[in-house]
Design a protein around this motif. Structure first.
Motif, PDB file in Angstrom:
ATOM      1  N   SER A 172       0.797  -1.125  -0.089  1.00  0.00           N
ATOM      2  CA  SER A 172      -0.144  -0.203  -0.064  1.00  0.00           C
ATOM      3  C   SER A 172       0.935   1.407  -0.058  1.00  0.00           C
ATOM      4  N   LEU A 173       2.300   1.087   0.299  1.00  0.00           N
ATOM      5  CA  LEU A 173       3.113   2.315   0.470  1.00  0.00           C
ATOM      6  C   LEU A 173       3.942   2.565  -0.964  1.00  0.00           C
ATOM      7  N   GLN A 174       3.602   1.566  -1.945  1.00  0.00           N
ATOM      8  CA  GLN A 174       4.347   1.625  -3.230  1.00  0.00           C
ATOM      9  C   GLN A 174       4.350   3.054  -3.947  1.00  0.00           C
ATOM     10  N   LYS A 175       3.154   3.531  -3.962  1.00  0.00           N
ATOM     11  CA  LYS A 175       2.570   4.766  -4.695  1.00  0.00           C
ATOM     12  C   LYS A 175       3.497   6.058  -4.005  1.00  0.00           C
ATOM     13  N   GLU A 176       3.400   5.690  -2.613  1.00  0.00           N
ATOM     14  CA  GLU A 176       3.925   6.835  -1.668  1.00  0.00           C
ATOM     15  C   GLU A 176       5.571   6.945  -1.973  1.00  0.00           C
ATOM     16  N   GLN A 177       6.167   5.551  -1.947  1.00  0.00           N
ATOM     17  CA  GLN A 177       7.639   5.417  -2.150  1.00  0.00           C
ATOM     18  C   GLN A 177       7.974   5.905  -3.691  1.00  0.00           C
ATOM     19  N   MET A 178       7.229   5.782  -4.782  1.00  0.00           N
ATOM     20  CA  MET A 178       7.450   5.852  -6.080  1.00  0.00           C
ATOM     21  C   MET A 178       7.496   7.765  -6.057  1.00  0.00           C
ATOM     22  N   ARG A 179       6.546   8.304  -5.422  1.00  0.00           N
ATOM     23  CA  ARG A 179       6.726   9.672  -5.388  1.00  0.00           C
ATOM     24  C   ARG A 179       7.767  10.042  -4.650  1.00  0.00           C
ATOM     25  N   MET A 180       8.160   9.442  -3.637  1.00  0.00           N
ATOM     26  CA  MET A 180       9.372  10.047  -3.127  1.00  0.00           C
ATOM     27  C   MET A 180      10.876   9.786  -3.750  1.00  0.00           C
ATOM     28  N   ASP A 181      10.830   8.844  -4.630  1.00  0.00           N
ATOM     29  CA  ASP A 181      11.636   8.418  -5.411  1.00  0.00           C
ATOM     30  C   ASP A 181      11.827   9.723  -6.636  1.00  0.00           C
ATOM     31  N   SER A 182      10.724  10.028  -7.099  1.00  0.00           N
ATOM     32  CA  SER A 182      10.581  10.989  -8.007  1.00  0.00           C
ATOM     33  C   SER A 182      11.157  12.321  -7.499  1.00  0.00           C
ATOM     34  N   ILE A 183      10.777  12.688  -6.256  1.00  0.00           N
ATOM     35  CA  ILE A 183      10.905  14.191  -5.600  1.00  0.00           C
ATOM     36  C   ILE A 183      12.681  13.926  -5.231  1.00  0.00           C
ATOM     37  N   TYR A 184      13.197  12.913  -4.770  1.00  0.00           N
ATOM     38  CA  TYR A 184      14.419  12.654  -4.495  1.00  0.00           C
ATOM     39  C   TYR A 184      15.479  12.912  -5.775  1.00  0.00           C
ATOM     40  N   LYS A 185      14.934  12.195  -6.814  1.00  0.00           N
ATOM     41  CA  LYS A 185      15.835  12.329  -8.131  1.00  0.00           C
ATOM     42  C   LYS A 185      15.721  13.649  -8.639  1.00  0.00           C
ATOM     43  N   TYR A 186      14.686  14.445  -8.456  1.00  0.00           N
ATOM     44  CA  TYR A 186      14.563  15.899  -8.785  1.00  0.00           C
ATOM     45  C   TYR A 186      15.534  16.838  -8.266  1.00  0.00           C
ATOM     46  N   VAL A 187      15.475  16.433  -6.862  1.00  0.00           N
ATOM     47  CA  VAL A 187      16.639  17.244  -6.094  1.00  0.00           C
ATOM     48  C   VAL A 187      17.832  17.086  -6.372  1.00  0.00           C
ATOM     49  N   GLU A 188      18.087  15.845  -6.535  1.00  0.00           N
ATOM     50  CA  GLU A 188      19.610  15.460  -7.037  1.00  0.00           C
ATOM     51  C   GLU A 188      20.038  16.007  -8.065  1.00  0.00           C
ATOM     52  N   THR A 189      19.173  16.217  -9.282  1.00  0.00           N
ATOM     53  CA  THR A 189      19.476  16.943 -10.588  1.00  0.00           C
ATOM     54  C   THR A 189      19.197  18.338 -10.629  1.00  0.00           C
ATOM     55  N   HIS A 190      18.618  18.793  -9.576  1.00  0.00           N
ATOM     56  CA  HIS A 190      18.279  20.445  -9.533  1.00  0.00           C
ATOM     57  C   HIS A 190      18.904  21.025  -8.561  1.00  0.00           C
ATOM     58  N   PHE A 191      19.388  20.601  -7.685  1.00  0.00           N
ATOM     59  CA  PHE A 191      19.909  21.220  -6.176  1.00  0.00           C
ATOM     60  C   PHE A 191      20.885  22.298  -6.612  1.00  0.00           C
TER      61      PHE A 191
END
Length: 281
Positions: A172-191
């Protein structure tokens, strides 16, 4: 971003696997596996991303991760030398009913709690870390005895933080985990630019207000604080490569040297020049 299922086999002649400094700092490995995993990393600072929990560790980190919890490799993005020991073991690596014996009651509870993701600090991290670093040098039988001692130490420790409020391997947490994955990747590439909270909120199908609530719930930080923490963490890596303070400031996305110095001191308790002097002697 696809979550990779990692295939793990025990070391030859052993019931579990020992990895020493895998060196995946250039690989964004968002993955999971059915094995339990102990990770000890020393000599650097980085991002701890386990399940739907994201935070920053300083200097060293010790975690115990249960089966099928998506997590990021702890050395990702690290640009300085660090030592890392990883222990991977199947649920029944001690035998089908071994954890049910009375002497291992606390260790059985530790394994159960690891489904939430566990982080250890203080003296526990120090002692267990030293034992883990010695593990690869031992014969297989002695490795097993030492691992049991490490598990007992972790099971009886008060220096423990539960990383997720629900078992992080829960589907049930997979959707939230994928969201966090997208957010982290965005920060990693735009920090080093200007990460836009409105843009990333739209990318993960949330309003800005909902995104801010979601992010604060999962990281215990605001998005701005997380970006600044990430920038300072990257700045430390640059400083340890002997970059100047000015070069480092602009390389990680700050436009004001005075603000960079002020924020660095607020987060680290010392200014960049003091940090650099302490490590580069």
């Amino acid at each position: 971003m696809k979550i990779i299922r990692e295939n793990i086999a025990p070391d030859e002649g052993s019931s579990f696997k020992v990895l020493l400094t895998p060196g995946l700092n250039d690989t964004f490995l968002w993955h999971f596996h059915p094995e339990y995993e102990i990770v000890f990393v020393e000599g650097t600072s980085g991002t701890r991303h386990v399940g739907d929990h994201t935070s920053v560790y300083e200097g060293s980190d010790l975690v115990f991760i249960g089966p099928n919890i998506p997590h990021l490799n702890f050395d990702y993005g690290v640009r300085t030398e660090c030592e890392q020991v990883i222990i991977q073991m199947k649920e029944n690596f001690l035998g089908k009913d071994f954890l049910d014996i009375p002497e291992l009651k606390s260790i059985k509870s530790l394994f159960q709690n690891s489904h939430y993701g566990l982080s250890f600090s203080g003296l526990t991290k120090q002692i267990a870390g030293e034992k883990l670093k010695e593990l690869p040098k031992l014969e297989h039988f002695d490795q097993l005895m030492s691992l049991l001692q490490i598990l007992k130490l972790l099971a009886s420790s008060d220096d423990i933080t539960v990383l997720n409020s629900l078992p992080a391997g829960n589907k049930s947490l997979q959707k939230e985990q994928m969201r966090m994955d997208s957010i982290y990747k965005y920060v990693e590439t735009h920090f080093d630019q200007r990460p836009d909270v409105n843009f990333i909120a739209e990318q993960v199908n949330l309003t800005t207000a909902a995104f801010c609530r979601f992010f604060k719930k999962n990281t215990k930080m605001t998005f701005t604080d997380f970006v600044n923490q990430y920038r300072i963490n990257q700045a430390k890596n640059y400083l340890l490569q002997d970059k100047t303070i000015s070069e480092t400031c602009f390389a990680v996305g700050f436009e004001s040297l005075s603000y960079f110095n002020k924020l660095f001191r607020k987060i680290e308790g010392e200014n960049p020049s003091e940090f650099k002097k302490r490590y580069l002697k």
